[in-house]
Scaffold this motif. Structure first.
Motif, PDB file in Angstrom:
ATOM      1  N   SER A 288       0.829  -1.207   0.000  1.00  0.00           N
ATOM      2  CA  SER A 288       0.000   0.000   0.000  1.00  0.00           C
ATOM      3  C   SER A 288       0.868   1.264   0.000  1.00  0.00           C
ATOM      4  CB  SER A 288      -0.908   0.002   1.244  1.00  0.00           C
ATOM      5  OG  SER A 288      -1.646   1.196   1.301  1.00  0.00           O
ATOM      6  N   ALA A 289       1.941   1.252   0.778  1.00  0.00           N
ATOM      7  CA  ALA A 289       2.831   2.413   0.814  1.00  0.00           C
ATOM      8  C   ALA A 289       3.493   2.643  -0.537  1.00  0.00           C
ATOM      9  CB  ALA A 289       3.883   2.226   1.904  1.00  0.00           C
ATOM     10  N   TYR A 290       3.904   1.540  -1.194  1.00  0.00           N
ATOM     11  CA  TYR A 290       4.516   1.687  -2.516  1.00  0.00           C
ATOM     12  C   TYR A 290       3.490   2.162  -3.543  1.00  0.00           C
ATOM     13  CZ  TYR A 290       9.187  -0.112  -1.568  1.00  0.00           C
ATOM     14  OH  TYR A 290      10.476  -0.243  -1.137  1.00  0.00           O
ATOM     15  N   ARG A 291       2.264   1.672  -3.415  1.00  0.00           N
ATOM     16  CA  ARG A 291       1.223   2.097  -4.351  1.00  0.00           C
ATOM     17  C   ARG A 291       0.965   3.586  -4.190  1.00  0.00           C
ATOM     18  NH1 ARG A 291      -1.847  -2.177  -3.879  1.00  0.00           N
ATOM     19  NH2 ARG A 291      -2.851  -1.398  -1.987  1.00  0.00           N
ATOM     20  N   SER A 292       0.971   4.072  -2.933  1.00  0.00           N
ATOM     21  CA  SER A 292       0.771   5.499  -2.694  1.00  0.00           C
ATOM     22  C   SER A 292       1.907   6.325  -3.282  1.00  0.00           C
ATOM     23  CB  SER A 292       0.656   5.770  -1.200  1.00  0.00           C
ATOM     24  OG  SER A 292      -0.445   5.083  -0.644  1.00  0.00           O
ATOM     25  N   ALA A 293       3.111   5.753  -3.329  1.00  0.00           N
ATOM     26  CA  ALA A 293       4.262   6.465  -3.886  1.00  0.00           C
ATOM     27  C   ALA A 293       4.374   6.297  -5.391  1.00  0.00           C
ATOM     28  CB  ALA A 293       5.547   5.987  -3.220  1.00  0.00           C
ATOM     29  N   GLY A 294       3.448   5.571  -6.014  1.00  0.00           N
ATOM     30  CA  GLY A 294       3.484   5.350  -7.454  1.00  0.00           C
ATOM     31  C   GLY A 294       4.573   4.384  -7.878  1.00  0.00           C
ATOM     32  N   ARG A 295       4.938   3.462  -7.004  1.00  0.00           N
ATOM     33  CA  ARG A 295       5.984   2.487  -7.311  1.00  0.00           C
ATOM     34  C   ARG A 295       5.456   1.089  -7.074  1.00  0.00           C
ATOM     35  NH1 ARG A 295      11.047   4.296  -3.849  1.00  0.00           N
ATOM     36  NH2 ARG A 295      11.915   2.431  -4.883  1.00  0.00           N
ATOM     37  N   ALA A 296       6.218   0.093  -7.536  1.00  0.00           N
ATOM     38  CA  ALA A 296       5.782  -1.294  -7.447  1.00  0.00           C
ATOM     39  C   ALA A 296       6.706  -2.075  -6.527  1.00  0.00           C
ATOM     40  CB  ALA A 296       5.772  -1.940  -8.822  1.00  0.00           C
ATOM     41  N   MET A 327      12.603   4.820   0.690  1.00  0.00           N
ATOM     42  CA  MET A 327      13.051   6.168   1.011  1.00  0.00           C
ATOM     43  C   MET A 327      14.186   6.637   0.113  1.00  0.00           C
ATOM     44  SD  MET A 327      13.045   5.985   5.185  1.00  0.00           S
ATOM     45  CE  MET A 327      13.762   7.620   5.277  1.00  0.00           C
ATOM     46  N   HIS A 328      15.127   5.750  -0.205  1.00  0.00           N
ATOM     47  CA  HIS A 328      16.344   6.163  -0.891  1.00  0.00           C
ATOM     48  C   HIS A 328      16.485   5.588  -2.301  1.00  0.00           C
ATOM     49  CE1 HIS A 328      17.364   7.630   3.039  1.00  0.00           C
ATOM     50  NE2 HIS A 328      17.478   6.413   3.549  1.00  0.00           N
ATOM     51  N   GLY A 329      15.660   4.598  -2.640  1.00  0.00           N
ATOM     52  CA  GLY A 329      15.781   3.973  -3.953  1.00  0.00           C
ATOM     53  C   GLY A 329      14.836   4.583  -4.975  1.00  0.00           C
ATOM     54  N   GLY A 330      14.641   3.859  -6.045  1.00  0.00           N
ATOM     55  CA  GLY A 330      13.760   4.321  -7.099  1.00  0.00           C
ATOM     56  C   GLY A 330      13.232   3.157  -7.908  1.00  0.00           C
ATOM     57  N   GLY A 331      12.127   3.401  -8.635  1.00  0.00           N
ATOM     58  CA  GLY A 331      11.556   2.383  -9.509  1.00  0.00           C
ATOM     59  C   GLY A 331      10.985   1.216  -8.727  1.00  0.00           C
TER      60      GLY A 331
END
Length: 423
Positions: A288-296, A327-331
């Protein structure tokens, strides 16, 4: 302390002087008196021999001739049978020292010396003995002052060390004083300072770890409560409430483990557990947290694995890695499980910039961070992994790949590698 030492030393010296000084005075007085009496007797004998010589030679005996021949300056009385007594010198008063001798012709010679000669000799001896006693007292005072300073100064220093230790300054001073007993006290204080420093470090570490490890379960619990607050569907409320209760259980486990680890990092209660269950639990909590951040957040790799460890600790390690990537990564963040030898490996990777080159292996040290964070999460995760007999490593910096290694017990029917599957 210094004053007591001076007083005690001075008292000992005075006692010694009193015992030996009085004895020495008595012995010296008797010696002087005996020597004076012996001199008077010798004078009388010598004078008697002179009188005998003159009588045998028929020479006259008179005071002037006897005084000239004997050279005596003492009072002498010569009594010759048939002749009047002859006196030489001035007779002393009462208490004179008397010496007598009898010659061959029957004459009697009496020599008297004044008592003042003995008194003068005794006075000079007493003066010498008194001078030596004063020198001994002064030397004893100087020695006592020096010894008092040598002992009192270290004691004052040790008292200051103890006061510093009591006020929270736990730095050992490593000072020694050349006195075995005082050095022993200094050793004990330094050892106590080391123990206090370790205790304070452990307390600060517990506070830092607690603030960091409790944050993740509380954040997840907050998200579940927000889901419950935002929905009117009873089924959704029931499902989210069940997950929230699981989060509360995890929070309790985290608190218990923090208290355990604060006493000993090696007291983990490792058991055989289902690794898939822990991985799926983390996927559900963080999706859910990743979905809120627009990530998978995805998971792949070998399924149906068992490992030896503490499920709560493994969940905290994975939560720290997943949160670190958020917090520090991406994608996309990917979890992959695999088997290598007698170990099961859980890898966490993302598509972000990775770990800076200047950090490298130092990424697991406390207070080391490349993104302005606390620098505690990965250090705590490494400690948790090691407490269960596993290890946490950074396999690759660009893109970042963190791997958690745990001992495994493979099921007989699942002991071969299976192709990765996305789930």
């Amino acid at each position: 302390m210094r004053r007591r030492l001076i007083h005690s030393t001075l008292a000992v010296v005075l006692v010694v002087i009193a015992v030996f000084g009085v004895s020495l005075v008595i012995v010296e007085t008797r010696t002087i008196t005996s020597s004076a009496q012996q001199n008077v007797r010798s004078e009388a004998t010598r004078l008697a021999s002179i009188v005998d010589g003159r009588l045998i030679g028929g020479e006259p005996v008179n005071p002037d001739i006897l005084a000239e021949q004997s050279g005596t300056k003492r009072y002498a009385l010569i009594e010759i049978p048939g002749q009047p007594p002859i006196e030489i010198g001035e007779r002393p008063g009462e208490g004179a020292i008397v010496g007598r001798a009898v010659g061959e012709k029957g004459e009697t010679v009496t020599v008297e010396a004044p008592r003042s000669t003995i008194t003068g000799e005794v006075g000079r001896s007493l003066f010498i003995i008194g001078g030596v006693a004063v020198i001994a007292i002064v030397a004893a005072i100087v020695l006592a002052v020096r010894m008092g300073n040598r002992i009192a100064a270290p004691l004052t220093d040790l008292a200051e060390t103890a006061e510093r230790l009591g006020s929270g300054d736990s730095r050992p001073r490593h000072r020694r004083y050349g006195v075995p007993e005082l050095d022993r006290v200094a050793d004990v204080l330094d050892a106590s300072a080391d123990r206090v420093a370790r205790m304070l470090t452990a307390e600060r570490r517990l506070a830092a770890d607690a603030s960091h490890q409790l944050r993740t379960p509380l954040t997840a619990l907050s998200m579940r409560l927000e889901e419950i607050f935002a929905t009117d569907d009873p089924a959704t409320v029931k499902e989210e409430a069940s997950i929230a209760l699981t989060q509360v259980e995890r929070l309790t486990d985290v608190v218990q483990r923090l208290l355990t680890n604060s006493r000993d990092l090696r007291t983990g209660s490792a058991i055989l557990f289902d690794l898939d269950e822990v991985v799926q639990q983390q996927m559900a909590e963080w999706r859910s947290a990743y979905r809120s951040a627009g990530r998978a957040l995805v998971c792949s790799g070998k399924q149906d694995l068992t490992a030896i460890g503490t499920p709560g600790a493994v969940a905290q390690v994975l939560a720290a890695l997943i949160e670190n990537s958020l917090m520090h990564g991406g994608g996309t963040v990917a979890l992959r499980t695999r088997v290598t030898g007698n170990q099961v490996v859980i890898e966490v990777t993302d598509e972000g910039p990775g770990v800076p080159a200047d950090l490298g292996a130092r990424i697991f040290e406390r207070a080391i961070s490349g993104r302005n964070s606390t620098g505690i999460g990965l250090a705590v995760a490494r400690d948790l992994a090691e407490a269960d007999g596993g290890r946490l490593e950074l396999l690759q910096q660009h893109p970042p790949v963190f791997a958690l290694f745990l001992s495994r017990v493979a099921k007989k029917a699942r002991d071969r590698e299976e192709p990765p599957t996305i789930r």
